[in-house]
Design a protein around this motif. Structure first.
Motif, PDB file in Angstrom:
ATOM      1  N   ALA A 197     120.170  -7.319 130.193  1.00 37.87           N
ATOM      2  CA  ALA A 197     119.863  -6.691 131.485  1.00 37.87           C
ATOM      3  C   ALA A 197     118.417  -6.959 131.905  1.00 37.87           C
ATOM      4  O   ALA A 197     118.144  -7.215 133.084  1.00 37.87           O
ATOM      5  CB  ALA A 197     120.109  -5.184 131.397  1.00 37.87           C
ATOM      6  N   VAL A 198     117.501  -6.939 130.941  1.00 32.89           N
ATOM      7  CA  VAL A 198     116.079  -7.158 131.245  1.00 32.89           C
ATOM      8  C   VAL A 198     115.841  -8.578 131.720  1.00 32.89           C
ATOM      9  O   VAL A 198     115.022  -8.817 132.631  1.00 32.89           O
ATOM     10  CB  VAL A 198     115.211  -6.847 129.997  1.00 32.89           C
ATOM     11  CG1 VAL A 198     113.772  -7.331 130.198  1.00 32.89           C
ATOM     12  CG2 VAL A 198     115.224  -5.360 129.703  1.00 32.89           C
ATOM     13  N   LEU A 199     116.549  -9.557 131.134  1.00 31.93           N
ATOM     14  CA  LEU A 199     116.362 -10.954 131.528  1.00 31.93           C
ATOM     15  C   LEU A 199     116.821 -11.235 132.954  1.00 31.93           C
ATOM     16  O   LEU A 199     116.442 -12.260 133.541  1.00 31.93           O
ATOM     17  CB  LEU A 199     117.109 -11.871 130.544  1.00 31.93           C
ATOM     18  CG  LEU A 199     116.516 -11.933 129.128  1.00 31.93           C
ATOM     19  CD1 LEU A 199     117.390 -12.780 128.213  1.00 31.93           C
ATOM     20  CD2 LEU A 199     115.094 -12.488 129.155  1.00 31.93           C
ATOM     21  N   ARG A 200     117.615 -10.317 133.516  1.00 27.38           N
ATOM     22  CA  ARG A 200     118.040 -10.472 134.911  1.00 27.38           C
ATOM     23  C   ARG A 200     116.944 -10.062 135.886  1.00 27.38           C
ATOM     24  O   ARG A 200     117.028 -10.367 137.065  1.00 27.38           O
ATOM     25  CB  ARG A 200     119.292  -9.621 135.180  1.00 27.38           C
ATOM     26  CG  ARG A 200     120.536 -10.083 134.431  1.00 27.38           C
ATOM     27  CD  ARG A 200     121.780  -9.509 135.085  1.00 27.38           C
ATOM     28  NE  ARG A 200     122.953  -9.638 134.241  1.00 27.38           N
ATOM     29  CZ  ARG A 200     123.524  -8.656 133.571  1.00 27.38           C
ATOM     30  NH1 ARG A 200     123.023  -7.431 133.640  1.00 27.38           N
ATOM     31  NH2 ARG A 200     124.593  -8.862 132.842  1.00 27.38           N
ATOM     32  N   VAL A 205     109.682  -2.496 131.439  1.00 29.72           N
ATOM     33  CA  VAL A 205     110.956  -1.938 130.970  1.00 29.72           C
ATOM     34  C   VAL A 205     111.034  -2.007 129.447  1.00 29.72           C
ATOM     35  O   VAL A 205     111.404  -1.037 128.782  1.00 29.72           O
ATOM     36  CB  VAL A 205     112.143  -2.686 131.614  1.00 29.72           C
ATOM     37  CG1 VAL A 205     113.454  -2.258 130.967  1.00 29.72           C
ATOM     38  CG2 VAL A 205     112.186  -2.429 133.110  1.00 29.72           C
ATOM     39  N   LEU A 206     110.676  -3.162 128.883  1.00 29.11           N
ATOM     40  CA  LEU A 206     110.729  -3.320 127.426  1.00 29.11           C
ATOM     41  C   LEU A 206     109.760  -2.390 126.714  1.00 29.11           C
ATOM     42  O   LEU A 206     110.017  -1.953 125.585  1.00 29.11           O
ATOM     43  CB  LEU A 206     110.427  -4.775 127.044  1.00 29.11           C
ATOM     44  CG  LEU A 206     111.526  -5.793 127.334  1.00 29.11           C
ATOM     45  CD1 LEU A 206     111.039  -7.205 127.053  1.00 29.11           C
ATOM     46  CD2 LEU A 206     112.786  -5.487 126.527  1.00 29.11           C
ATOM     47  N   ASN A 207     108.650  -2.076 127.375  1.00 33.64           N
ATOM     48  CA  ASN A 207     107.655  -1.178 126.777  1.00 33.64           C
ATOM     49  C   ASN A 207     108.219   0.210 126.528  1.00 33.64           C
ATOM     50  O   ASN A 207     107.761   0.921 125.618  1.00 33.64           O
ATOM     51  CB  ASN A 207     106.423  -1.099 127.684  1.00 33.64           C
ATOM     52  CG  ASN A 207     105.255  -0.414 126.993  1.00 33.64           C
ATOM     53  OD1 ASN A 207     104.868  -0.777 125.889  1.00 33.64           O
ATOM     54  ND2 ASN A 207     104.708   0.607 127.635  1.00 33.64           N
ATOM     55  N   THR A 208     109.228   0.609 127.309  1.00 35.68           N
ATOM     56  CA  THR A 208     109.849   1.929 127.098  1.00 35.68           C
ATOM     57  C   THR A 208     110.678   1.965 125.810  1.00 35.68           C
ATOM     58  O   THR A 208     111.066   3.046 125.363  1.00 35.68           O
ATOM     59  CB  THR A 208     110.753   2.311 128.293  1.00 35.68           C
ATOM     60  OG1 THR A 208     111.849   1.382 128.377  1.00 35.68           O
ATOM     61  CG2 THR A 208     109.971   2.288 129.604  1.00 35.68           C
ATOM     62  N   CYS A 235     110.210   0.528 116.863  1.00 36.46           N
ATOM     63  CA  CYS A 235     109.360   0.794 115.692  1.00 36.46           C
ATOM     64  C   CYS A 235     110.027   1.788 114.749  1.00 36.46           C
ATOM     65  O   CYS A 235     110.021   1.592 113.525  1.00 36.46           O
ATOM     66  CB  CYS A 235     107.995   1.335 116.136  1.00 36.46           C
ATOM     67  SG  CYS A 235     106.936   0.113 116.930  1.00 36.46           S
ATOM     68  N   ALA A 236     110.614   2.862 115.308  1.00 37.34           N
ATOM     69  CA  ALA A 236     111.292   3.871 114.483  1.00 37.34           C
ATOM     70  C   ALA A 236     112.476   3.264 113.737  1.00 37.34           C
ATOM     71  O   ALA A 236     112.709   3.573 112.560  1.00 37.34           O
ATOM     72  CB  ALA A 236     111.755   5.036 115.360  1.00 37.34           C
ATOM     73  N   VAL A 237     113.232   2.378 114.405  1.00 41.18           N
ATOM     74  CA  VAL A 237     114.374   1.707 113.769  1.00 41.18           C
ATOM     75  C   VAL A 237     113.897   0.829 112.612  1.00 41.18           C
ATOM     76  O   VAL A 237     114.463   0.859 111.509  1.00 41.18           O
ATOM     77  CB  VAL A 237     115.153   0.861 114.803  1.00 41.18           C
ATOM     78  CG1 VAL A 237     116.183  -0.034 114.104  1.00 41.18           C
ATOM     79  CG2 VAL A 237     115.853   1.768 115.802  1.00 41.18           C
ATOM     80  N   LEU A 238     112.832   0.059 112.839  1.00 41.81           N
ATOM     81  CA  LEU A 238     112.297  -0.814 111.788  1.00 41.81           C
ATOM     82  C   LEU A 238     111.745  -0.003 110.620  1.00 41.81           C
ATOM     83  O   LEU A 238     111.971  -0.341 109.451  1.00 41.81           O
ATOM     84  CB  LEU A 238     111.198  -1.716 112.362  1.00 41.81           C
ATOM     85  CG  LEU A 238     111.664  -2.771 113.377  1.00 41.81           C
ATOM     86  CD1 LEU A 238     110.469  -3.499 113.961  1.00 41.81           C
ATOM     87  CD2 LEU A 238     112.633  -3.758 112.743  1.00 41.81           C
ATOM     88  N   SER A 286     103.941   7.307 123.574  1.00 37.44           N
ATOM     89  CA  SER A 286     104.442   8.176 124.651  1.00 37.44           C
ATOM     90  C   SER A 286     103.258   8.819 125.381  1.00 37.44           C
ATOM     91  O   SER A 286     102.588   9.698 124.843  1.00 37.44           O
ATOM     92  CB  SER A 286     105.365   9.264 124.083  1.00 37.44           C
ATOM     93  OG  SER A 286     105.723  10.165 125.096  1.00 37.44           O
ATOM     94  N   GLN A 287     103.038   8.366 126.603  1.00 35.63           N
ATOM     95  CA  GLN A 287     101.887   8.855 127.355  1.00 35.63           C
ATOM     96  C   GLN A 287     101.995  10.348 127.647  1.00 35.63           C
ATOM     97  O   GLN A 287     100.987  11.066 127.592  1.00 35.63           O
ATOM     98  CB  GLN A 287     101.759   8.080 128.671  1.00 35.63           C
ATOM     99  CG  GLN A 287     100.480   8.387 129.442  1.00 35.63           C
ATOM    100  CD  GLN A 287     100.330   7.519 130.668  1.00 35.63           C
ATOM    101  OE1 GLN A 287     101.145   6.639 130.926  1.00 35.63           O
ATOM    102  NE2 GLN A 287      99.279   7.762 131.443  1.00 35.63           N
TER     103      GLN A 287
END
Length: 313
Positions: free
Chosen positions: A225-228, A238-241, A247-250, A297-298
């Motif tokens: 979706a982002v590549l569109r 968008v990817l920054n969100t 990071c949590a998954v890794l 998270s700002q």
């Protein structure tokens, strides 16, 4: 030594393992371990406090973050007693019943963390791929129901562990491989048939693999979706969100996968490496997740800095 290997009577106590080669310095090893637990507990409690007290954080993403913080808190508190006993008081003994209880909570909160990471990936998928329907899909009631459903699923999934272990006989070996009790570690001590434990343990492991597979698939669809998106700046925004969640998954899955690879393909690797990685699996995610989310998270960062600024004034 007869307590460990030669007694034909049923074992009445298990012995946990600290870090090999540091037995003479356990009191010093306990200092960084206690600091890590303290930071992890304070960090997750801070996140829970701000999400509960700040109306602006009453959104699905932060509700899921509070579930992650609760899982991390449970994971820390589950392993804390035996870690403290070993490294601070040099008391590695633990009764079988206490061991079974501990492994239930450790596996339960681990399974819950895996489920929450899956839910959070679906949250990111809906937010990015279906932004206009986000609030209608993830209502507060639906978020609560999702949390309760996954909690119930994980309790029912892990509940057989202590009961199946309780029905085994332990008569020769009593030395565990880690500083806390794990199902796969305890069942290896049994001198009776543990085939049911092996099969069910494999089934539980497969559910964890499925969680990771669905997370991976979610991000493949997010990336598609982002590549569109035409604008590169908008793509990065968008990817920054997703950075905090990635990071949590890794942080959660890399130690698990690394341990599985070592146990499968490097069985003769030094015990020190396996023990440190296993300890890291319980210590690092609860420690790092609050730091990652507070930094990335700002909204949470601004609330914390605002509170600190009020106290300073």
């Amino acid at each position: 030594m007869s307590t460990f290997n030669t007694s034909e009577n049923e074992v009445s106590i298990f012995f946990l393992t600290g870090i090999p080669g540091t037995e003479h310095a356990h009191i010093w090893v306990s200092i960084p371990i206690c600091l890590m637990y303290l930071v992890a507990i304070l960090g997750n409690c801070t996140i829970l406090f701000f999400i509960k007290s700040e109306p602006s954080l009453h959104e699905p993403m932060y509700y899921f973050l509070s579930m992650l913080a609760l899982s991390d808190l449970g994971l820390s508190l589950s392993s804390l007693p035996t870690m403290i006993r070993i490294f601070l008081f040099n008391a590695p003994g633990i009764s079988p019943d206490a061991c079974f209880v501990q492994e239930f909570f450790i596996h339960g909160f681990s399974a819950m963390e895996s489920s929450v990471l899956l839910i959070m990936s679906l949250d990111r998928f809906i937010a990015i791929c279906h932004p206009l329907r986000y609030t209608s899909i993830l209502t507060s009631a639906r978020v609560i129901n999702i949390g309760l459903a996954f909690s119930l699923k994980n309790v029912l999934l892990i509940l057989p562990f202590p009961f199946t272990l309780k029905h085994l006989r332990y008569c020769k070996k009593s030395l565990l491989s880690h500083s806390y009790c794990l199902h796969q570690d305890v069942m290896k001590l049994a001198c009776s048939d543990n085939k049911v434990n092996v099969i069910y343990g494999l089934f539980v492991a497969v559910t964890g693999i499925l969680d990771f597979t669905f997370i991976f698939m979610s991000y493949m669809m997010i990336l598609k979706a982002v590549l569109r998106i035409a604008s590169q700046k908008q793509r990065l925004k968008v990817l920054n969100t997703c950075v905090s969640h990635i990071c949590a998954v890794l942080i959660f899955y890399v130690p698990i996968i690394s341990l599985a690879v070592i146990y499968r393909f490097a069985k003769h690797s030094p015990a020190l490496i396996r023990i440190l990685m296993a300890d890291g699996f319980l210590l690092v995610p609860p420690l790092m997740n609050p730091i990652v989310y507070c930094v990335k998270s700002q909204q949470i960062r601004n609330r914390i800095l605002g509170k600190l600024g009020q106290k300073h004034n």
